[in-house]
Scaffold this motif. Structure first.
Motif, PDB file in Angstrom:
ATOM      1  N   ILE A 125      33.549 -34.546 -26.723  1.00  0.00           N
ATOM      2  CA  ILE A 125      33.469 -33.320 -27.518  1.00  0.00           C
ATOM      3  C   ILE A 125      33.043 -32.156 -26.628  1.00  0.00           C
ATOM      4  N   PRO A 126      33.978 -31.253 -26.331  1.00  0.00           N
ATOM      5  CA  PRO A 126      33.631 -30.114 -25.474  1.00  0.00           C
ATOM      6  C   PRO A 126      32.597 -29.211 -26.160  1.00  0.00           C
ATOM      7  N   LEU A 127      31.733 -28.621 -25.354  1.00  0.00           N
ATOM      8  CA  LEU A 127      30.698 -27.748 -25.905  1.00  0.00           C
ATOM      9  C   LEU A 127      31.193 -26.306 -26.030  1.00  0.00           C
ATOM     10  N   SER A 128      32.418 -26.060 -25.598  1.00  0.00           N
ATOM     11  CA  SER A 128      32.988 -24.723 -25.774  1.00  0.00           C
ATOM     12  C   SER A 128      34.304 -24.862 -26.516  1.00  0.00           C
ATOM     13  N   GLN A 129      34.239 -24.768 -27.838  1.00  0.00           N
ATOM     14  CA  GLN A 129      35.457 -24.869 -28.641  1.00  0.00           C
ATOM     15  C   GLN A 129      35.709 -23.564 -29.369  1.00  0.00           C
ATOM     16  N   HIS A 130      35.124 -22.485 -28.880  1.00  0.00           N
ATOM     17  CA  HIS A 130      35.198 -21.210 -29.583  1.00  0.00           C
ATOM     18  C   HIS A 130      35.179 -20.088 -28.562  1.00  0.00           C
ATOM     19  N   ILE A 131      35.487 -18.893 -29.026  1.00  0.00           N
ATOM     20  CA  ILE A 131      35.352 -17.710 -28.177  1.00  0.00           C
ATOM     21  C   ILE A 131      33.871 -17.357 -28.129  1.00  0.00           C
ATOM     22  N   GLY A 132      33.375 -17.057 -26.957  1.00  0.00           N
ATOM     23  CA  GLY A 132      31.966 -16.714 -26.822  1.00  0.00           C
ATOM     24  C   GLY A 132      31.270 -17.713 -25.928  1.00  0.00           C
ATOM     25  N   ALA A 133      29.953 -17.637 -25.904  1.00  0.00           N
ATOM     26  CA  ALA A 133      29.181 -18.474 -24.986  1.00  0.00           C
ATOM     27  C   ALA A 133      29.270 -19.945 -25.400  1.00  0.00           C
ATOM     28  N   PRO A 134      29.392 -20.869 -24.409  1.00  0.00           N
ATOM     29  CA  PRO A 134      29.407 -22.299 -24.751  1.00  0.00           C
ATOM     30  C   PRO A 134      28.075 -22.708 -25.380  1.00  0.00           C
ATOM     31  N   ALA A 135      28.148 -23.750 -26.224  1.00  0.00           N
ATOM     32  CA  ALA A 135      26.921 -24.237 -26.868  1.00  0.00           C
ATOM     33  C   ALA A 135      26.063 -24.994 -25.847  1.00  0.00           C
ATOM     34  N   ILE A 136      24.768 -25.068 -26.157  1.00  0.00           N
ATOM     35  CA  ILE A 136      23.837 -25.777 -25.269  1.00  0.00           C
ATOM     36  C   ILE A 136      23.661 -27.188 -25.810  1.00  0.00           C
ATOM     37  N   PRO A 137      23.739 -28.212 -24.941  1.00  0.00           N
ATOM     38  CA  PRO A 137      23.615 -29.594 -25.435  1.00  0.00           C
ATOM     39  C   PRO A 137      22.286 -29.787 -26.175  1.00  0.00           C
ATOM     40  N   ALA A 138      22.358 -30.463 -27.336  1.00  0.00           N
ATOM     41  CA  ALA A 138      21.151 -30.698 -28.130  1.00  0.00           C
ATOM     42  C   ALA A 138      20.804 -32.178 -28.180  1.00  0.00           C
ATOM     43  N   VAL A 139      21.556 -32.983 -27.441  1.00  0.00           N
ATOM     44  CA  VAL A 139      21.268 -34.424 -27.384  1.00  0.00           C
ATOM     45  C   VAL A 139      21.173 -34.843 -25.921  1.00  0.00           C
ATOM     46  N   ASN A 140      20.631 -36.034 -25.716  1.00  0.00           N
ATOM     47  CA  ASN A 140      20.510 -36.546 -24.355  1.00  0.00           C
ATOM     48  C   ASN A 140      21.288 -37.845 -24.233  1.00  0.00           C
ATOM     49  N   LYS A 141      21.510 -38.219 -23.005  1.00  0.00           N
ATOM     50  CA  LYS A 141      22.196 -39.467 -22.719  1.00  0.00           C
ATOM     51  C   LYS A 141      21.436 -40.614 -23.372  1.00  0.00           C
ATOM     52  N   GLY A 142      22.176 -41.479 -24.043  1.00  0.00           N
ATOM     53  CA  GLY A 142      21.544 -42.641 -24.671  1.00  0.00           C
ATOM     54  C   GLY A 142      21.119 -42.404 -26.103  1.00  0.00           C
ATOM     55  N   ASP A 143      21.134 -41.158 -26.574  1.00  0.00           N
ATOM     56  CA  ASP A 143      20.758 -40.876 -27.961  1.00  0.00           C
ATOM     57  C   ASP A 143      21.790 -41.488 -28.915  1.00  0.00           C
ATOM     58  N   TYR A 144      21.313 -41.849 -30.105  1.00  0.00           N
ATOM     59  CA  TYR A 144      22.237 -42.295 -31.141  1.00  0.00           C
ATOM     60  C   TYR A 144      22.495 -41.122 -32.078  1.00  0.00           C
ATOM     61  N   VAL A 145      23.755 -40.815 -32.296  1.00  0.00           N
ATOM     62  CA  VAL A 145      24.071 -39.685 -33.178  1.00  0.00           C
ATOM     63  C   VAL A 145      24.856 -40.169 -34.395  1.00  0.00           C
ATOM     64  N   LYS A 146      24.714 -39.388 -35.491  1.00  0.00           N
ATOM     65  CA  LYS A 146      25.466 -39.685 -36.701  1.00  0.00           C
ATOM     66  C   LYS A 146      26.581 -38.653 -36.870  1.00  0.00           C
ATOM     67  N   VAL A 147      27.551 -38.961 -37.740  1.00  0.00           N
ATOM     68  CA  VAL A 147      28.639 -38.010 -38.016  1.00  0.00           C
ATOM     69  C   VAL A 147      28.041 -36.754 -38.642  1.00  0.00           C
ATOM     70  N   GLY A 148      28.348 -35.608 -38.049  1.00  0.00           N
ATOM     71  CA  GLY A 148      27.870 -34.350 -38.612  1.00  0.00           C
ATOM     72  C   GLY A 148      26.591 -33.847 -37.971  1.00  0.00           C
ATOM     73  N   GLN A 149      26.037 -34.632 -37.067  1.00  0.00           N
ATOM     74  CA  GLN A 149      24.800 -34.210 -36.415  1.00  0.00           C
ATOM     75  C   GLN A 149      25.086 -33.144 -35.362  1.00  0.00           C
ATOM     76  N   VAL A 150      24.176 -32.174 -35.227  1.00  0.00           N
ATOM     77  CA  VAL A 150      24.363 -31.126 -34.229  1.00  0.00           C
ATOM     78  C   VAL A 150      24.173 -31.730 -32.842  1.00  0.00           C
ATOM     79  N   ILE A 151      25.169 -31.556 -31.982  1.00  0.00           N
ATOM     80  CA  ILE A 151      25.013 -32.024 -30.601  1.00  0.00           C
ATOM     81  C   ILE A 151      25.023 -30.864 -29.610  1.00  0.00           C
TER      82      ILE A 151
END
Lengths: 445, 286, 333
Positions: free
Chosen positions: A34-60
């Motif tokens: 999932i690329p962190l830049s899918q929009h016009i403007g500044a890329p998003a900052i990662p909100a998760v770390n390697k090894g984290d477990y994420v759910k569908v819909g969670q902010v990453i």
């Protein structure tokens, strides 16, 4: 006489092969990027770390600044790494790699099928919801929607325009969405109307989609006050913001200004649907409808895809890459980007994937300009493409700026129409980006 | 008959006289004083108007030279030291010492070394291709080969090799005007200090990716392993962004780094041949 | 999928138009005029057209092959169109050698010296035609009388064109009403039954070609309509002021090369303006200059000169007459 914009435009063969094929849900892939830049403007900052477990819909990824957007996980599983990944042009962008485990959604998301029509949120809450849910313009420009919903003081939005034109050949994702999720789209439009505090919304649909026009008109007439559906003459690039405003309202957005300067705001039907899901169902934007098509594709169709799914998965669902494929396009054939490899992930702005046969995918031999002026009459912005190309080729950028090269919206009508097969837009795009850079440097001084 | 001739002569003479008077006054009125030394200096400049000095043309450099107190920062790369010495003599100043340089391509990604992954079919200019996508190979830093540099060169010193698809720079013809350096959208042409016999040792790579991806994209990529940095006894090599760079001013041409490099990314040019390694290096150049 | 994927900037689809197709459509539009010219002037029309087309193509090939050493592009059809148009501007009894010289001037001087297709400032066929008119005035103004298919080639009976009859007659002080009886009736002129260049006589055939070009969107209406309208207005004024000296507008439009010039020569892409507004100005200019030459000048006919003169203004018009840009003026306050 159907409404349309007055000058220029072309009519490429429509080839809407998938107009009658219902939207199908693509299975969740084993891993996503999932690329962190899918929009016009500044890329998003990662909100998760390697090894984290994420759910569908969670902010990453969290949006950085006002003109940016949140990125949400489209799957549940373990974050493998945060690393660079090539986008469709081959440029490397930061992305979150996730190995999928099951399909566990956040509890806050309402997964029920029923349509929720009552809008309980206030105006500010709607804008905030769009911001949190990472809603961007799904017509292809991927401009963060909350920015468009925030009307600056001193300006007033008078009419909301909903873009159901889908003027690009081949693409049918918006068309299917209007047919199958028409009511949701209209609720989304009502939400946008509330957010912008306008009493009326106009939905523009090209006349080659009579079923969508009928369905939307019927639904709108039933119980949606202020929403009107307008059939439009089939002409490219009607889906361009300024052209659509001109066609529907007769207002002309001045050069270098925004639609809001003539009291209009334009949103795509796909965006309206995403807004509905975000506001009413609490579901952030992590999946969208993508048309997979092409003349030799064995099973073309419209697929609801999670973002981050590798392109090749989508193509395989449509029957794989045929032997004679010469080019794969992300988006429509007029403005889309040719991809250099098939591992690129599906992103929010991807409306279609087109597989072109080899013989259609090579450019023609460039012949000398015969000054037929067909590019001038095809330009919807009344520019002179032949001149702008020559100026860019000779690096005469100051003059190109005077000839308003920055007005160009890169619709490609000039290159499409040129009988000598000249790469007009290639050079104009180069000139435009150079002029914009020069202007920025000048402003810094 | 004679009166006709007379009238003709008188009227023409009168016309000539009036014109002369008008021209004289106009010339006086619009006279611009120009330092005659500007013409003198311009006369010895190469008249190529290449812009290598940073000015629009030779005349502008001549004006700047006459105006300047010292020659610091002013140099004609085409004429080099002899021309600058001559200019200094005319103006009675001391010339600044500027090392002669030559253009060098920091990439060796021929199709043999760097596998093509897609085929570019747009307008054949590097600047257009580069604004669209990251090149037709796995390496997004290397030469695209559509010849923006070739078109920018006014001295016929640079041509794209049809086999390697890389520009070949002629050391004799290159005047280091810097036009190709500016024309290259990837900024992979460098003006390097000239050495005797046109000898060169440099890292022919611009790939800033990590070792793995760089190596996968190109056989002769610099993978940033740092072996050359360790072997260099003169501190001439630095490593930045996974990419080694050899400072031509510090390099003594000992050639130890060339042997050490595991990917043959460091090229030695115009050296007498030596065993084994030289053959490999020569193969890569071809 | 064995080959590498192609990557190119958008757009990825292309229209069906090509230079070759456009040129071919012009040739198709000229066919009715060719048929009528053979119908009126017989074998001479075929000989002159064939010579002109063949020599234009050969000269273009030779120059590209040996002088410019560029890729050969005679298949694009532009030399073919030039050849046909040049022939259509000539009398059908002109010797072959003169046609070859004219073709050489058209292709070598008017087109190739400027860099070939797309770069010539003046219409090649007209440059050739005017060169011939000045160099071979006798041969170029001996118009064969239309005698149908049996008309001979070099031995054709010659006569004056309606325009020349009027010009000469007025110069000799004869009243216009008498002269008007010596020329063909408007309906004869409409069908092409009069002396003149082989392609210009039949208005009806040229109009069929015009409709075809409009239908195929090869040209727009701006240039032909503005030329004819300007001439109609201008000659009407002159006619109303002095009907004894000036012929009526109907005569002016049907006689001579107005329709051939307006539909096929002035609309030449390379030498006409790019913007509709400029096209109208260009057309008006041609109309006015044509009438001035016809009424006040030394030559009976002035369409060729008028087009060449306005050709010279085209770069200027392209530089200064700009389309009204989208969003240029704020309409909504």
């Amino acid at each position: 006489m159907l409404k349309t914009f007055p000058t220029g435009g072309v009519h490429p063969p429509e080839n809407k092969l998938t107009a009658g094929i219902p939207i199908e849900y693509l299975p969740v892939p084993p891993n996503v990027v999932i690329p962190l830049s899918q929009h016009i403007g500044a890329p998003a900052i990662p909100a998760v770390n390697k090894g984290d477990y994420v759910k569908v819909g969670q902010v990453i990824g969290t949006g950085k600044g006002f003109v940016s957007a949140n990125i949400h996980s489209s799957v549940s599983g373990k974050v493998n790494k945060i690393d660079l990944a090539p986008d469709s042009g081959g440029f490397k962008q930061n992305a979150v790699y996730i190995d999928v485990e099951g399909d566990e959604w956040l509890d806050t998301i309402d997964r029920s099928k029923e349509i929720k029509r009552e809008i309980s949120l206030s105006r500010e809450e709607i804008v905030k919801k769009c911001l949190e849910s990472g809603i961007v313009g799904l017509g292809g420009a991927t401009f963060p929607s909350h920015v468009k919903l925030t009307v600056p003081s001193g300006k007033k939005c008078e009419v909301l325009i909903i873009n159901g034109v889908e003027c690009e050949p081949y693409l049918t994702s918006d068309h299917r969405l209007m047919l199958e999720k028409g009511e949701e789209v209209l609720v989304g439009v009502s939400i946008l109307m509330k957010a912008l505090n306008v009493a009326s919304a106009m939905i523009g649909i090209e006349n080659n989609k009579p079923d969508a026009i009928a369905r939307m008109s019927e639904l709108a007439a039933g119980s949606f006050k202020g929403i009107t559906v307008h059939p439009l003459k089939v002409k490219y690039p009607q889906g361009a913001e300024k052209q659509l405003i001109k066609a529907l309202t007769g207002r002309e957005v001045p050069s270098g200004k925004l639609p809001l300067d003539v009291g209009a705001v334009v949103h795509n039907v796909g965006t309206a649907f995403a807004v509905y899901e975000a506001v009413q169902k609490n579901k952030p934007l992590f999946e969208r409808v993508v048309t997979v098509t092409g003349k030799m594709v064995s099973k073309p169709g419209n697929y609801m895809v999670r973002t981050g799914t590798p392109l090749i998965r989508l193509i395989e669902a449509a029957g794989g890459i045929p032997e004679s494929t010469g080019k794969i396009i992300n988006g429509g054939p007029m403005m889309g980007k040719a991809v250099s490899n098939t591992d690129v992930p599906v992103v929010k702005g991807m409306s279609g994937v087109i597989l072109m046969p080899a013989e259609e995918s090579v450019r023609r031999v460039i012949e000398p300009c015969i000054r037929c002026a067909k590019c001038v009459s095809a330009c919807p912005l009344n520019l002179e493409p032949y001149l702008l190309m020559t100026l860019s080729e000779k690096s005469m950028f100051e003059r190109a700026e005077k000839e308003r090269i920055t007005d160009c919206m890169e619709c490609g009508s000039c290159s499409f129409t040129c009988p000598a097969g000249r790469p007009l837009l290639d050079y104009i795009r180069l000139g435009k980006s150079t002029v914009i850079r020069m202007a920025r440097e000048r402003n810094l001084k | 008959m004679s009166s006709t001739v007379l009238i003709t002569i008188i009227s023409l003479s009168l016309l000539a006289f009036i014109s002369a008077v008008i021209l004289y006054f106009v010339a006086q009125k619009f006279k611009v004083y120009e330092d005659p030394r500007i013409d003198e200096v311009q006369a010895i400049l190469p008249a190529a108007n290449c812009g290598g000095c940073g000015f629009a043309g030779c005349r502008n450099l001549a004006e700047a030279l006459v105006k300047a107190d010292t020659f610091e920062g002013l140099n004609c790369p085409v004429g080099g030291a002899p021309v600058m010495a001559e200019a200094a003599r005319i103006l009675g100043k001391t010339p600044a010492v500027v090392d002669p340089t030559v253009a060098v391509l920091l990439c060796n990604g021929s199709p043999d070394n760097r596998e093509r992954t897609s085929h570019y079919d747009g307008a054949m200019e590097c600047r257009i291709s580069n604004s669209l996508y990251a090149g037709n190979t796995g390496c997004s830093y290397g030469c695209l080969g559509y010849g923006d540099c070739e078109r920018s060169c006014k001295f016929d010193a640079l041509h794209i090799d049809p086999l390697t698809l890389l520009p070949v720079i002629s050391d004799e013809k290159c005047v280091a005007c810097g036009a190709c350096v500016k024309a290259c959208p990837l900024h992979i042409i460098e003006l390097r200090k000239k050495a005797k016999k046109d000898r060169k040792i440099y890292v022919a790579c611009s790939n800033c990716d990590k070792g793995g991806p760089a190596r996968r994209a190109c056989k002769v990529a610099c993978i940033g392993c740092g072996k050359c940095v360790k072997v260099c006894a003169f501190d001439a090599i630095t490593l930045k962004d996974n990419l080694a760079y050899i400072d031509a001013k510090k390099c003594t041409f000992c050639r130890k780094c060339v042997v050490e490099c595991p990917t043959n990314a460091i090229l030695e040019i115009n050296f007498p041949p030596r065993k084994e390694k030289a053959e490999v290096a020569a193969e890569n150049v071809n | 999928m064995s080959n590498l994927l192609n990557v190119s900037p958008s757009p990825h689809v292309h229209g069906k138009e090509s230079t070759q197709k456009l040129m071919l459509n012009v040739v198709i539009a000229l066919i009715p005029a060719f048929i009528t010219s053979v119908f009126y002037f017989g074998i001479g029309a075929i000989i002159v057209t064939a010579t002109s087309v063949a020599s234009c193509l050969i000269f273009e090939y030779l120059i590209q092959r040996f002088v410019l050493k560029k890729p050969i592009s005679i298949t694009d059809g532009s030399a073919l169109v030039t050849g046909i148009l040049l022939a259509f501007n000539l009398p059908s009894n002109i010797p072959v050698l003169i046609v070859i010289i004219g073709s050489f001037i058209s292709i070598a001087v008017a087109k190739m010296t400027f860099g070939g297709l797309g770069n010539n400032p003046f219409n090649p066929a007209l440059v050739g035609r005017v060169f011939m008119l000045i160099s071979f005035p006798v041969q170029m103004t001996s118009w064969p009388v239309p005698k149908g298919l049996g008309t001979g080639y070099l031995d054709a009976v010659t006569g004056a064109t309606p325009l020349a009859i009027i010009k000469e007659g007025l110069k000799n002080g004869e009243p216009l009403s008498k002269l008007m009886q010596m020329i063909p009736t408007p309906s004869q002129m409409f069908l092409g039954d009069m002396g003149g260049s082989m392609g210009e006589v039949a208005a009806v055939a040229l109009l069929i070609g015009f409709i075809y070009l409009l239908y195929k969107k090869v040209i727009t209406w701006h240039i032909p309509v503005s030329i004819v309208a300007t001439m109609a207005v201008f000659t009407t004024i002159l006619w109303l002021v002095n009907p004894e000296k000036n012929a009526d507008p109907m005569f002016h439009i049907l006689a001579g090369g107005v329709l051939l010039g307006a539909i096929f020569m002035a609309t030449d892409y390379v030498t006409s303006p790019m913007v509709p507004r400029a096209m109208l100005i260009y057309g008006c200019g041609i109309g006015i200059i044509t009438v001035i030459i016809r009424v006040y000048g030394a030559y009976p006919e002035g369409v060729s000169f008028a087009i060449l003169i306005m050709n010279a203004f085209v770069p200027l018009m392209n530089a200064y007459i700009k389309p009204k840009r989208f969003g240029e003026e704020v309409k909504n306050g």
